[in-house]
Scaffold this motif. Structure first.
Motif, PDB file in Angstrom:
ATOM      1  N   ALA A   7      -1.139  -3.657  -1.545  1.00 46.66           N
ATOM      2  CA  ALA A   7      -1.444  -2.493  -0.707  1.00 46.66           C
ATOM      3  C   ALA A   7      -2.941  -2.275  -0.592  1.00 46.66           C
ATOM      4  CB  ALA A   7      -0.767  -1.235  -1.285  1.00 46.66           C
TER       5      ALA A   7
ATOM      6  N   GLU B 105      -4.410  -4.637   1.850  1.00 51.30           N
ATOM      7  CA  GLU B 105      -4.157  -4.227   3.237  1.00 51.30           C
ATOM      8  C   GLU B 105      -5.110  -3.106   3.653  1.00 51.30           C
ATOM      9  OE1 GLU B 105      -0.164  -3.420   4.428  1.00 51.30           O
ATOM     10  OE2 GLU B 105       0.665  -5.050   3.211  1.00 51.30           O
TER      11      GLU B 105
ATOM     12  N   CYS C 144       1.364   1.071   0.285  1.00 50.77           N
ATOM     13  CA  CYS C 144       0.275   1.149   1.262  1.00 50.77           C
ATOM     14  C   CYS C 144       0.317   2.484   2.001  1.00 50.77           C
ATOM     15  CB  CYS C 144       0.389  -0.011   2.240  1.00 50.77           C
ATOM     16  SG  CYS C 144      -1.044  -0.183   3.321  1.00 50.77           S
ATOM     17  N   ALA C 145       1.508   2.903   2.416  1.00 47.38           N
ATOM     18  CA  ALA C 145       1.654   4.163   3.153  1.00 47.38           C
ATOM     19  C   ALA C 145       1.249   5.353   2.291  1.00 47.38           C
ATOM     20  CB  ALA C 145       3.088   4.323   3.638  1.00 47.38           C
TER      21      ALA C 145
ATOM     22  N   THR D  11       5.503  -2.938  -1.252  1.00 54.17           N
ATOM     23  CA  THR D  11       4.112  -3.007  -0.807  1.00 54.17           C
ATOM     24  C   THR D  11       3.879  -2.067   0.367  1.00 54.17           C
ATOM     25  OG1 THR D  11       3.860  -5.303  -1.533  1.00 54.17           O
ATOM     26  CG2 THR D  11       2.333  -4.508   0.157  1.00 54.17           C
ATOM     27  N   LYS D  12       4.820  -2.042   1.302  1.00 57.62           N
ATOM     28  CA  LYS D  12       4.705  -1.162   2.461  1.00 57.62           C
ATOM     29  C   LYS D  12       4.694   0.300   2.040  1.00 57.62           C
ATOM     30  CE  LYS D  12       6.820  -0.250   6.961  1.00 57.62           C
ATOM     31  NZ  LYS D  12       7.929  -0.628   7.899  1.00 57.62           N
ATOM     32  N   THR D  13       5.560   0.633   1.084  1.00 57.32           N
ATOM     33  CA  THR D  13       5.611   2.013   0.579  1.00 57.32           C
ATOM     34  C   THR D  13       4.319   2.379  -0.131  1.00 57.32           C
ATOM     35  OG1 THR D  13       8.011   1.889   0.293  1.00 57.32           O
ATOM     36  CG2 THR D  13       6.841   3.606  -0.941  1.00 57.32           C
TER      37      THR D  13
END
Length: 214
Positions: free
Chosen positions: A44, A47, A7-8, A3-5
């Motif tokens: 993502a 966010e 989103c980035a 998810t972090k990847t």
């Protein structure tokens, strides 16, 4: 982690204009672009919506640009926060709490920004300009201010992608960066705050009414 990847990567595609304001993006399309499953992409997008970069639309989202009034407010908050971080950075420098290498890094990114701007490499200049101001915020050592600025910078960048800089602006930007760098280096806290605030408000003055410029 996925998810972090996701989103980035989606944030980067929005900030560089691949998905400009008004662009509609579905979970399926985003998942295909990122070559990921839909679950982390869905999270993502949530966010990014919480950060104000997109808004829900049907089964997907639409990239959002701030309206003129909201953009004015964003610049006002940015000006206040960047005045604070510049003041804090200058104070920490005066007190000997900033490593020489960290100060040199700020000097280096200021020089890179000036070069890219003078050469008309505005896409590079936008990224370097943000790195310059982010470096100051990091030197200020106030994580809450940095977090708030990150969100504001994102929203402003998306909303002003098409305005870039008029011909007279590059030299003015570089001059203000040099003044700000000197004030921080010499530990002149109040002056650093004043320069930072003026710089941000001057930037707003050049972008006002230009969001829809072709």
């Amino acid at each position: 982690m996925q998810t972090k990847t996701a989103c980035a990567r989606l944030r980067e595609l929005i900030l560089d204009g691949t998905y400009p304001p008004g662009a509609r993006l579905t979970e399926m399309e985003a998942a295909a672009t990122l070559e990921m499953s839909r679950t982390p992409v869905r999270e993502a997008l949530r966010e990014l919506a919480a950060d104000g970069l997109v808004r829900p639309s049907g089964r997907g989202v639409v990239v959002v640009a701030l309206e003129e009034g909201d953009l004015d407010e964003a610049y006002q908050v940015r000006a206040a926060l960047e005045a604070l971080t510049a003041e804090l950075a200058a104070t920490r420098q005066r007190e000997g709490r900033i490593a020489p290498a960290d100060l040199r890094a700020l000097d280096d990114v200021a020089a890179e920004t000036a070069t890219a701007t003078a050469e008309g490499r505005f896409a590079d200049a936008v990224k370097l300009n943000r790195r310059f101001h982010r470096t100051i915020a990091v030197l200020a050592a106030n994580s809450m201010a940095l977090h708030a600025l990150e969100r504001i910078w994102d929203q402003i960048q998306v909303s002003t992608l098409r305005s870039l800089a008029p011909p007279a602006r590059p030299a003015h930007v570089s001059d203000q960066h040099e003044e700000l760098l000197a004030a921080i280096t010499e530990g002149r806290s109040e002056e650093a705050a004043r320069i930072a605030r003026t710089h941000v408000l001057d930037t707003r003055a050049t972008t006002r009414g230009t969001q829809d410029r072709p």
